[in-house]
Design a protein around this motif. Structure first.
Motif, PDB file in Angstrom:
ATOM      1  N   THR A  47       0.842  -1.140   0.028  1.00 52.01           N
ATOM      2  CA  THR A  47      -0.007   0.100  -0.105  1.00 52.01           C
ATOM      3  C   THR A  47       0.665   1.335   0.050  1.00 52.01           C
ATOM      4  O   THR A  47       0.441   2.199  -0.493  1.00 52.01           O
ATOM      5  CB  THR A  47      -0.755   0.077   1.352  1.00 52.01           C
ATOM      6  N   THR A  48       2.095   1.164   0.341  1.00 58.20           N
ATOM      7  CA  THR A  48       2.823   2.435   0.798  1.00 58.20           C
ATOM      8  C   THR A  48       3.173   3.165  -0.549  1.00 58.20           C
ATOM      9  O   THR A  48       3.046   4.271  -0.756  1.00 58.20           O
ATOM     10  CB  THR A  48       4.317   2.144   1.592  1.00 58.20           C
ATOM     11  N   PRO A  49       3.537   2.626  -1.861  1.00 64.29           N
ATOM     12  CA  PRO A  49       3.581   3.404  -2.775  1.00 64.29           C
ATOM     13  C   PRO A  49       2.420   3.777  -3.554  1.00 64.29           C
ATOM     14  O   PRO A  49       2.501   4.569  -4.466  1.00 64.29           O
ATOM     15  CB  PRO A  49       4.235   2.323  -3.823  1.00 64.29           C
ATOM     16  N   ASP A  72       7.762  -8.234  -7.130  1.00 63.19           N
ATOM     17  CA  ASP A  72       7.221  -9.512  -6.826  1.00 63.19           C
ATOM     18  C   ASP A  72       5.563  -9.243  -7.248  1.00 63.19           C
ATOM     19  O   ASP A  72       5.098  -8.359  -7.513  1.00 63.19           O
ATOM     20  CB  ASP A  72       7.250  -9.532  -5.406  1.00 63.19           C
ATOM     21  N   ARG A  74       1.637 -11.449  -6.653  1.00 63.01           N
ATOM     22  CA  ARG A  74       0.695 -12.483  -5.885  1.00 63.01           C
ATOM     23  C   ARG A  74       0.020 -13.290  -6.780  1.00 63.01           C
ATOM     24  O   ARG A  74      -0.472 -12.827  -8.089  1.00 63.01           O
ATOM     25  CB  ARG A  74      -0.098 -11.627  -4.793  1.00 63.01           C
ATOM     26  N   ASN A  84      -0.291  -6.826  -7.633  1.00 59.17           N
ATOM     27  CA  ASN A  84       0.552  -5.802  -7.659  1.00 59.17           C
ATOM     28  C   ASN A  84       0.630  -4.902  -8.898  1.00 59.17           C
ATOM     29  O   ASN A  84       0.617  -3.607  -8.702  1.00 59.17           O
ATOM     30  CB  ASN A  84       1.986  -5.971  -7.370  1.00 59.17           C
ATOM     31  N   GLY A 135       9.321  -2.094  -0.441  1.00 59.61           N
ATOM     32  CA  GLY A 135       8.608  -1.585   0.787  1.00 59.61           C
ATOM     33  C   GLY A 135       8.966  -2.602   1.869  1.00 59.61           C
ATOM     34  O   GLY A 135      10.200  -3.278   1.598  1.00 59.61           O
ATOM     35  N   LEU A 136       8.780  -2.230   3.015  1.00 58.12           N
ATOM     36  CA  LEU A 136       9.413  -3.237   4.095  1.00 58.12           C
ATOM     37  C   LEU A 136       8.111  -3.749   4.858  1.00 58.12           C
ATOM     38  O   LEU A 136       7.351  -2.983   5.409  1.00 58.12           O
ATOM     39  CB  LEU A 136      10.234  -2.330   4.993  1.00 58.12           C
ATOM     40  N   GLY A 137       8.395  -4.977   5.002  1.00 55.49           N
ATOM     41  CA  GLY A 137       6.971  -5.389   5.715  1.00 55.49           C
ATOM     42  C   GLY A 137       7.113  -5.448   7.042  1.00 55.49           C
ATOM     43  O   GLY A 137       8.340  -5.293   7.503  1.00 55.49           O
ATOM     44  N   ALA A 143       9.961  -7.300  -1.129  1.00 54.65           N
ATOM     45  CA  ALA A 143       9.271  -8.030  -2.251  1.00 54.65           C
ATOM     46  C   ALA A 143       8.441  -9.140  -1.761  1.00 54.65           C
ATOM     47  O   ALA A 143       7.840  -8.995  -0.667  1.00 54.65           O
ATOM     48  CB  ALA A 143      10.387  -8.473  -3.173  1.00 54.65           C
ATOM     49  N   LYS A 165       2.405 -13.706   4.148  1.00 52.20           N
ATOM     50  CA  LYS A 165       1.406 -12.809   3.853  1.00 52.20           C
ATOM     51  C   LYS A 165       0.660 -13.104   2.949  1.00 52.20           C
ATOM     52  O   LYS A 165       1.299 -13.668   1.773  1.00 52.20           O
ATOM     53  CB  LYS A 165       2.288 -11.343   3.597  1.00 52.20           C
TER      54      LYS A 165
HETATM   55  C1  6PG Z   1       3.547  -7.420  -1.697  1.00 53.03           C
HETATM   56  C2  6PG Z   1       4.764  -6.756  -1.515  1.00 53.03           C
HETATM   57  C3  6PG Z   1       5.323  -6.628  -0.200  1.00 53.03           C
HETATM   58  C4  6PG Z   1       5.118  -5.022   0.183  1.00 53.03           C
HETATM   59  C5  6PG Z   1       5.350  -5.079   1.992  1.00 53.03           C
HETATM   60  C6  6PG Z   1       5.169  -3.598   2.197  1.00 53.03           C
HETATM   61  O1  6PG Z   1       3.104  -7.847  -2.437  1.00 53.03           O
HETATM   62  O2  6PG Z   1       2.791  -7.173  -0.588  1.00 53.03           O
HETATM   63  O3  6PG Z   1       5.494  -6.434  -2.630  1.00 53.03           O
HETATM   64  O4  6PG Z   1       7.005  -6.728  -0.150  1.00 53.03           O
HETATM   65  O5  6PG Z   1       6.010  -4.112  -0.385  1.00 53.03           O
HETATM   66  O6  6PG Z   1       4.795  -5.927   2.527  1.00 53.03           O
HETATM   67  O7  6PG Z   1       3.791  -3.345   2.025  1.00 53.03           O
HETATM   68  P1  6PG Z   1       2.873  -2.158   2.549  1.00 53.03           P
HETATM   69  O8  6PG Z   1       3.556  -0.955   1.780  1.00 53.03           O
HETATM   70  O9  6PG Z   1       1.508  -2.583   2.380  1.00 53.03           O
HETATM   71  O10 6PG Z   1       3.158  -2.047   4.017  1.00 53.03           O
END
Ligand code: 6PG
Length: 225
Positions: A47-49, A72, A74, A84, A135-137, A143, A165
């Motif tokens: 969601t962040t981007p 990456d 899904r 994505n 992003g960073l989970g 990814a 996830k």
């Molecule tokens: C996905 C991602 C994953 C994502 C991080 C951060 O498919 O979900 O590519 O690596 O970038 O989980 O996700 P948020 O921005 O939603 O916190």
């Protein structure tokens, strides 16, 4: 310790982060296009981007010279809204003049095994990226490379079958492929990321610690402390 060639910026609001990230991407595109006539960009999911992509949709730049890849995907059917690539298409890519032939989605509708093999072949045609967005989970994944998993690194693309996830089936670029780039841009937002970010800073066993870039790793953050 963060990577030596990293620059960390903490913004005062989400809007400021989004604006700066969009301008950063535009700037890197200009530089690459001036130097060699094209710009190859790897998009992150999550969601962040999303707001950054919305801002990019309003820009009037020479998008026809941009080449879009994904870090990456899904494993959902082609038109699934949680893919994505579909998120990025809907809010940005379909609204600007990036030729469809410049957009290289991960064919996750084939399933993680066949889809990863197919994307490997697509990536064979592009040896190095200009910019990789990540992003960073909460758990420190990037990814679809999750902490405490094996990240097979001899290929460019791997299939993931046990993602914590959802969905569990995914396709991800490997650390070496994500690092084969001039620049990396991390977008990190929200207190739920504090633990993962601190572990990264302390040198914890996280994929983020193993990412590199030929030039710089820029980390843009908001509200993570
Ligand atoms: C996905 C991602 C994953 C994502 C991080 C951060 O498919 O979900 O590519 O690596 O970038 O989980 O996700 P948020 O921005 O939603 O916190």
């Amino acid at each position: 310790m963060l990577q030596k060639n990293s620059i960390f910026s903490l913004f005062n609001s989400q809007e400021e982060l989004d604006r700066n990230a969009a301008q950063f991407i535009i700037e890197k595109a200009k530089i690459a296009i001036n130097e060699k006539g094209s710009f190859s960009l790897v998009l992150s999911g999550g969601t962040t981007p999303v707001n950054v992509y919305k801002l990019l949709a309003k820009e009037q730049v020479n998008f026809e010279k941009w080449y879009i890849y994904f870090g990456d995907e899904r494993c959902f059917p082609l038109n699934h809204l949680e893919r994505n690539s579909n998120v990025a298409e809907l809010i940005w890519l379909s609204k600007v003049n990036i030729p469809k032939s410049n957009i290289f989605i991960i064919p996750a509708e084939l399933g993680n095994k066949d889809g990863s093999l197919a994307y490997e072949k697509i990536l064979d045609k592009n040896k190095s990226f200009d910019l990789v967005i990540l992003g960073l989970g909460d758990d420190g994944h990037i990814a679809s490379l999750f902490p405490n998993h094996q990240w097979e690194n001899t290929k460019q693309v791997i299939s993931v079958s046990n993602s914590p996830k959802a969905p569990s089936d995914r396709i991800s670029l490997t650390l070496s492929r994500l690092s084969n780039t001039e620049e990396v841009l991390f977008l990190i937002s929200g207190k739920n990321k504090a633990h993962a970010f601190n572990r990264w800073k302390e040198g914890g066993d996280l994929p983020a610690n193993l990412i590199s870039a030929k030039n710089q790793i820029s980390i843009m953050a908001f509200d993570i402390f």
